[in-house]
Design a protein around this motif. Structure first.
Motif, mmCIF file in Angstrom:
data_model
loop_
_atom_site.group_PDB
_atom_site.id
_atom_site.type_symbol
_atom_site.label_atom_id
_atom_site.label_comp_id
_atom_site.label_asym_id
_atom_site.label_seq_id
_atom_site.Cartn_x
_atom_site.Cartn_y
_atom_site.Cartn_z
ATOM 1 N N ARG A 18 0.875 -1.180 0.000
ATOM 2 C CA ARG A 18 0.000 0.000 0.000
ATOM 3 C C ARG A 18 0.910 1.228 0.000
ATOM 4 N N THR A 19 0.754 2.095 -0.999
ATOM 5 C CA THR A 19 1.633 3.268 -1.082
ATOM 6 C C THR A 19 1.145 4.343 -0.101
ATOM 7 N N LYS A 20 1.991 5.357 0.101
ATOM 8 C CA LYS A 20 1.594 6.464 0.993
ATOM 9 C C LYS A 20 0.443 7.260 0.392
ATOM 10 N N GLU A 21 0.220 7.094 -0.909
ATOM 11 C CA GLU A 21 -0.950 7.748 -1.530
ATOM 12 C C GLU A 21 -2.170 6.830 -1.497
ATOM 13 N N ASP A 22 -2.063 5.759 -0.737
ATOM 14 C CA ASP A 22 -3.193 4.846 -0.546
ATOM 15 C C ASP A 22 -3.584 4.080 -1.794
ATOM 16 N N LYS A 23 -2.593 3.632 -2.520
ATOM 17 C CA LYS A 23 -2.866 2.862 -3.728
ATOM 18 C C LYS A 23 -2.280 1.457 -3.570
ATOM 19 N N GLY A 24 -3.042 0.448 -3.963
ATOM 20 C CA GLY A 24 -2.537 -0.918 -3.912
ATOM 21 C C GLY A 24 -1.590 -1.183 -5.070
ATOM 22 N N VAL A 25 -0.428 -1.774 -4.791
ATOM 23 C CA VAL A 25 0.553 -2.114 -5.829
ATOM 24 C C VAL A 25 1.214 -3.447 -5.478
ATOM 25 N N VAL A 26 1.909 -4.020 -6.469
ATOM 26 C CA VAL A 26 2.724 -5.210 -6.220
ATOM 27 C C VAL A 26 4.185 -4.860 -6.497
ATOM 28 N N LEU A 27 5.057 -5.159 -5.540
ATOM 29 C CA LEU A 27 6.488 -4.894 -5.707
ATOM 30 C C LEU A 27 7.154 -6.164 -6.219
ATOM 31 N N VAL A 28 8.025 -5.999 -7.225
ATOM 32 C CA VAL A 28 8.740 -7.152 -7.779
ATOM 33 C C VAL A 28 10.212 -7.052 -7.376
ATOM 34 N N GLU A 38 1.291 -2.048 -11.237
ATOM 35 C CA GLU A 38 0.179 -1.226 -10.742
ATOM 36 C C GLU A 38 -0.740 -0.878 -11.884
ATOM 37 N N SER A 39 -1.995 -0.654 -11.550
ATOM 38 C CA SER A 39 -2.957 -0.251 -12.569
ATOM 39 C C SER A 39 -2.844 1.257 -12.750
ATOM 40 N N GLU A 40 -3.190 1.733 -13.943
ATOM 41 C CA GLU A 40 -3.127 3.181 -14.166
ATOM 42 C C GLU A 40 -4.068 3.895 -13.205
ATOM 43 N N GLU A 41 -5.309 3.407 -13.186
ATOM 44 C CA GLU A 41 -6.270 3.983 -12.239
ATOM 45 C C GLU A 41 -6.242 3.177 -10.961
ATOM 46 N N LYS A 42 -6.350 3.840 -9.851
ATOM 47 C CA LYS A 42 -6.314 3.145 -8.561
ATOM 48 C C LYS A 42 -7.381 2.045 -8.485
ATOM 49 N N PHE A 43 -7.002 0.887 -7.994
ATOM 50 C CA PHE A 43 -7.930 -0.231 -7.839
ATOM 51 C C PHE A 43 -7.750 -0.748 -6.407
ATOM 52 N N GLY A 44 -8.323 -0.043 -5.452
ATOM 53 C CA GLY A 44 -8.179 -0.420 -4.050
ATOM 54 C C GLY A 44 -6.946 0.199 -3.414
ATOM 55 N N PHE A 45 -6.932 0.232 -2.063
ATOM 56 C CA PHE A 45 -5.842 0.900 -1.340
ATOM 57 C C PHE A 45 -4.699 -0.050 -0.953
ATOM 58 N N MET A 46 -4.986 -1.351 -0.993
ATOM 59 C CA MET A 46 -3.955 -2.328 -0.603
ATOM 60 C C MET A 46 -4.152 -3.589 -1.434
ATOM 61 N N GLN A 98 -7.978 -4.626 -1.365
ATOM 62 C CA GLN A 98 -8.904 -4.109 -0.356
ATOM 63 C C GLN A 98 -9.313 -2.709 -0.801
ATOM 64 N N GLY A 99 -10.590 -2.384 -0.630
ATOM 65 C CA GLY A 99 -11.036 -1.030 -0.955
ATOM 66 C C GLY A 99 -11.647 -0.892 -2.336
ATOM 67 N N VAL A 100 -11.988 -2.013 -2.994
ATOM 68 C CA VAL A 100 -12.651 -1.936 -4.295
ATOM 69 C C VAL A 100 -14.161 -1.882 -4.045
ATOM 70 N N GLU A 101 -14.833 -0.939 -4.691
ATOM 71 C CA GLU A 101 -16.271 -0.784 -4.429
ATOM 72 C C GLU A 101 -17.116 -1.731 -5.253
ATOM 73 N N GLN A 102 -18.263 -2.075 -4.688
ATOM 74 C CA GLN A 102 -19.197 -2.957 -5.386
ATOM 75 C C GLN A 102 -19.634 -2.310 -6.698
#
Ligand code: FRU
Length: 468
Positions: A184-194, A210-218, A238-242
């Motif tokens: 989870r970045t400090k800007e609250d975006k979920g990413v995967v580190l390689v 990472e996705s261009e548009e934010k897709f959840g916070f973690m 986590q944090g993806v809306e229905q």
């Protein structure tokens, strides 16, 4: 320590287990003998034996300090609980031996995991109040941990990460080791580190997915693997809306095809929810010795304590892992089907036309064909699976509150539901449709005399399989 350790394993395996009632205990799903289970960890096959480790809080069915439990199998169907080998017993993992993966090389099993340490301060967000340590534990048989080594700490992750970095998945490819971690970045975006490494001890951060548009916070529990020549990323965001019927659970799991090279310029493009039911999260995959990509997930859901209580908690245990599922790729969609070993486990089969009614078995499989017209399956009198060509919507719906712990409806628009397999195991239901493109999983809690099933539909044919 050795005597204490042995007494501890005996307590969990034998003494406490003796007191646990049998109701709702699955026959071919991994379940903890006592206490709480969540994510599958360290899935692998070594010298022919399958190993499933899992997050386990042995003394608290509601969750608590996390250890790794361990079960083994010869066929991915029968699982034997072996103990709780991974203890949170070091300063760098003392608040939980969190999720991770296994890498088998020669006679050695390398278990990579996150050592969770909660310091004073805000352990949930940006500060160093939480240490997310990357650790390598070594074992030969999965039952005894020979050594542990701290590989990375918060200081080794990119500067823009919060203290949420975890769940290392490691594999070897082209002579190098690779690791993905959820973050989870400090800007609250979920990413995967390689990360990559030459020796599996020294790791370099090389890229982020990472996705261009934010897709959840973690993004938790990442996995990356090849399927039919494509690179697949699996994450539990986590944090993806229905969105209509999609993403209806509190947290979900999705897959994405990676465009480009995961080491340099790869980007996930488009996400698709892997399972549309009530209970599915944090899956992991591994490759069998005969080259199959197998997925096992947690058949449960994180952070929903306020919404419902899983009824086995009264019996001192909670949660199971899903059936082992074989993966394939069709039309860019990751498809899941029960491992082929399940088909030969059933030893009786009854065919039917139009309708089927059964009322005793705790474990069975229902196969439905000719499903172009309206059909319905009623499990235990209160869990309805249905589809009709008026709506083109598949529904999984509890009409009996107690049976589903107060849960309601999960659904998905589906043009055609073909080749339906409904697998039932005591308190687990998994529905596989359209060659595994559409899968729905849920737990359910029937009373002893409530194990009934009714399938009906115009022109419906099928078979009912069970084991005697
Ligand atoms: C996912 C998860 C992981 C973590 C583990 C702790 O369910 O939150 O990210 O490692 O559970 O039990």
């Amino acid at each position: 320590m050795n005597a204490l350790y042995r007494a501890f394993q005996k307590l969990i395996k034998e003494e406490l287990r003796k007191e646990m009632p049998e109701r709702w205990r699955p026959a071919f799903h991994v379940a903890p003998p006592v206490g709480w289970l969540n994510d599958p960890n360290g899935l692998c096959q070594k010298d022919g034996i399958y190993h499933a480790f899992f997050q386990m809080a042995p003394f608290e069915p509601q969750g608590g300090l996390k250890f790794w439990g361990h079960s083994v199998s010869q066929d991915l169907i029968h699982w034997e609980f072996k103990g709780v080998p991974m203890l949170p017993d070091q300063p760098y993992d003392c608040h939980g031996a969190y999720s991770g993966s296994a890498l088998v090389e020669g006679d050695q099993m390398s278990l990579f995991y996150t050592g969770n340490v909660k310091n004073l301060g805000d352990y949930n967000y940006v500060t160093n109040g939480r240490e997310s340590n990357t650790i390598l534990a070594v074992s030969k048989d999965g039952e005894k941990i020979e050594s542990k080594k701290l590989l990375m700490t918060n200081a080794d992750y990119p500067d823009d990460m919060t203290c949420h970095v975890r769940d290392p998945k490691v594999w070897k490819e082209g002579g190098r080791y690779y690791m993905v971690q959820g973050a989870r970045t400090k800007e609250d975006k979920g990413v995967v580190l390689v990360f990559s490494s030459e020796d599996k001890y020294h790791w370099n951060y090389i890229h982020r997915l990472e996705s261009e548009e934010k897709f959840g916070f973690m993004w938790e529990c990442p996995d990356l693997y090849e399927l039919d020549g494509q690179t697949i990323l699996c994450i539990s965001p986590q944090g993806v809306e229905q969105d209509g019927y999609w993403y209806a659970n509190k947290y979900q799991t999705v897959t994405s095809v990676i465009h480009g090279d995961f080491r340099t310029d790869g980007v996930p493009e488009g996400f698709r929810e892997l399972d549309g039911g009530f209970d599915f999260y944090a899956p992991q995959t591994f490759m069998t010795e005969d080259g199959r990509r197998i997925l096992i997930g947690w058949m449960g859901m994180a952070d929903v304590e306020d919404e419902y209580t899983n009824r086995t908690t009264e019996d001192g245990w909670q949660n199971v892992l899903t059936l082992a599922r074989e993966l394939s790729l069709k039309d860019g969609i990751v498809c899941q089907n029960p491992v082929r070993e399940l088909s030969s486990w059933w030893n009786e089969e009854v065919s039917f036309e139009g309708q089927y009614t059964g009322n005793t078995d705790i474990c069975y499989e229902l196969n439905l064909k000719n499903t172009e017209k309206k059909w319905e399956v009623l499990i235990a009198g209160g869990l309805k699976l249905s589809w009709s060509p008026e709506e083109y919507v598949f529904r999984m719906e509890f009409t009996d509150g107690k049976l589903g712990c107060g849960r309601g409806l999960r659904a998905r628009e589906i043009k055609a539901c073909k080749d339906i397999r409904i697998v039932v195991d005591a308190s687990c239901v998994e529905v596989f449709m359209n060659g595994g493109k559409d899968v729905f999983s849920t737990r359910f809690y029937p009373e002893k005399d409530q194990y009934t099933v009714k399938a009906s539909g115009e022109g419906l044919t099928g078979s009912y399989r069970y084991r005697v």
